[in-house]
Design a protein around this motif. Structure first.
Motif, short mmCIF file in Angstrom:
data_model
loop_
_atom_site.label_atom_id
_atom_site.label_comp_id
_atom_site.label_asym_id
_atom_site.label_seq_id
_atom_site.Cartn_x
_atom_site.Cartn_y
_atom_site.Cartn_z
N PHE A 1 2.25 3.98 -7.16
CA PHE A 1 3.67 3.64 -7.22
C PHE A 1 4.04 3.41 -8.67
CE2 PHE A 1 7.72 1.76 -6.69
CZ PHE A 1 8.20 2.30 -5.51
N GLU A 2 5.01 4.19 -9.17
CA GLU A 2 5.32 4.22 -10.59
C GLU A 2 6.77 3.84 -10.87
OE1 GLU A 2 4.62 8.33 -11.47
OE2 GLU A 2 2.51 8.22 -10.88
N ILE A 3 7.00 3.25 -12.02
CA ILE A 3 8.36 3.06 -12.56
C ILE A 3 8.59 4.27 -13.45
CG2 ILE A 3 9.85 1.67 -14.03
CD1 ILE A 3 8.22 -0.79 -13.11
N MET B 1 11.57 6.25 -4.25
CA MET B 1 10.88 7.07 -3.24
C MET B 1 9.76 6.19 -2.73
SD MET B 1 9.56 9.72 -1.57
CE MET B 1 10.04 11.32 -2.12
N ILE B 2 9.75 5.93 -1.43
CA ILE B 2 8.65 5.14 -0.86
C ILE B 2 7.96 5.98 0.21
CG2 ILE B 2 9.67 2.90 -1.39
CD1 ILE B 2 10.51 2.72 1.58
N ALA B 3 6.63 5.94 0.20
CA ALA B 3 5.85 6.72 1.17
C ALA B 3 4.63 5.92 1.58
CB ALA B 3 5.43 8.06 0.56
N GLY C 1 0.80 -1.23 0.00
CA GLY C 1 0.00 0.00 0.00
C GLY C 1 0.83 1.27 0.00
N LEU C 2 2.05 1.19 -0.54
CA LEU C 2 2.93 2.36 -0.58
C LEU C 2 2.72 3.17 -1.85
CD1 LEU C 2 6.22 0.65 0.64
CD2 LEU C 2 4.77 2.22 1.93
N ARG C 3 3.06 4.44 -1.75
CA ARG C 3 3.09 5.35 -2.91
C ARG C 3 4.55 5.65 -3.20
NH1 ARG C 3 1.65 10.32 -1.56
NH2 ARG C 3 1.99 9.97 0.64
N GLY C 4 4.82 6.12 -4.42
CA GLY C 4 6.18 6.53 -4.75
C GLY C 4 6.58 6.19 -6.15
#
Length: 94
Positions: A90-92, A49-51, A33-36
């Motif tokens: 969360f993107e590459i 970047m992990i948030a 469930g991370l964003r970044g």
């Protein structure tokens, strides 16, 4: 562990390119469930970047030391970052 939001800018070094590290990172981050974002760097490292919650980011930081099958991680350098800088998913990115 804290459920409060936390964020890190992480540099992963070792044999981390050409082994599916970015896709693996995206899959693990989404599972937690991370964003970044995650991207390859010209010097052969990977930056991410992990948030998310303190608990989820702590788990991800531990997972990054292993990486996907075929990776050989020599170092994971994490620095605190602003969670507001992370995208909604969360993107590459590169």
């Amino acid at each position: 562990m804290s459920k409060a939001p936390s964020a890190f800018l992480v540099r992963i070094t070792g044999r981390v390119q050409g082994v599916g590290f970015r896709m693996w990172t995206q899959e693990e981050a989404e599972r937690l469930g991370l964003r970044g974002w995650v991207r390859n760097e010209r010097d052969g490292s990977v930056t991410a970047m992990i948030a998310g919650s303190g608990e989820a980011t702590a788990i991800m930081l531990k997972l990054l030391w292993t990486g996907p099958r075929g990776a050989v991680v020599s170092n994971v350098d994490a620095k605190a970052a602003s969670a507001e800088a992370a995208p909604a998913s969360f993107e590459i990115t590169g």
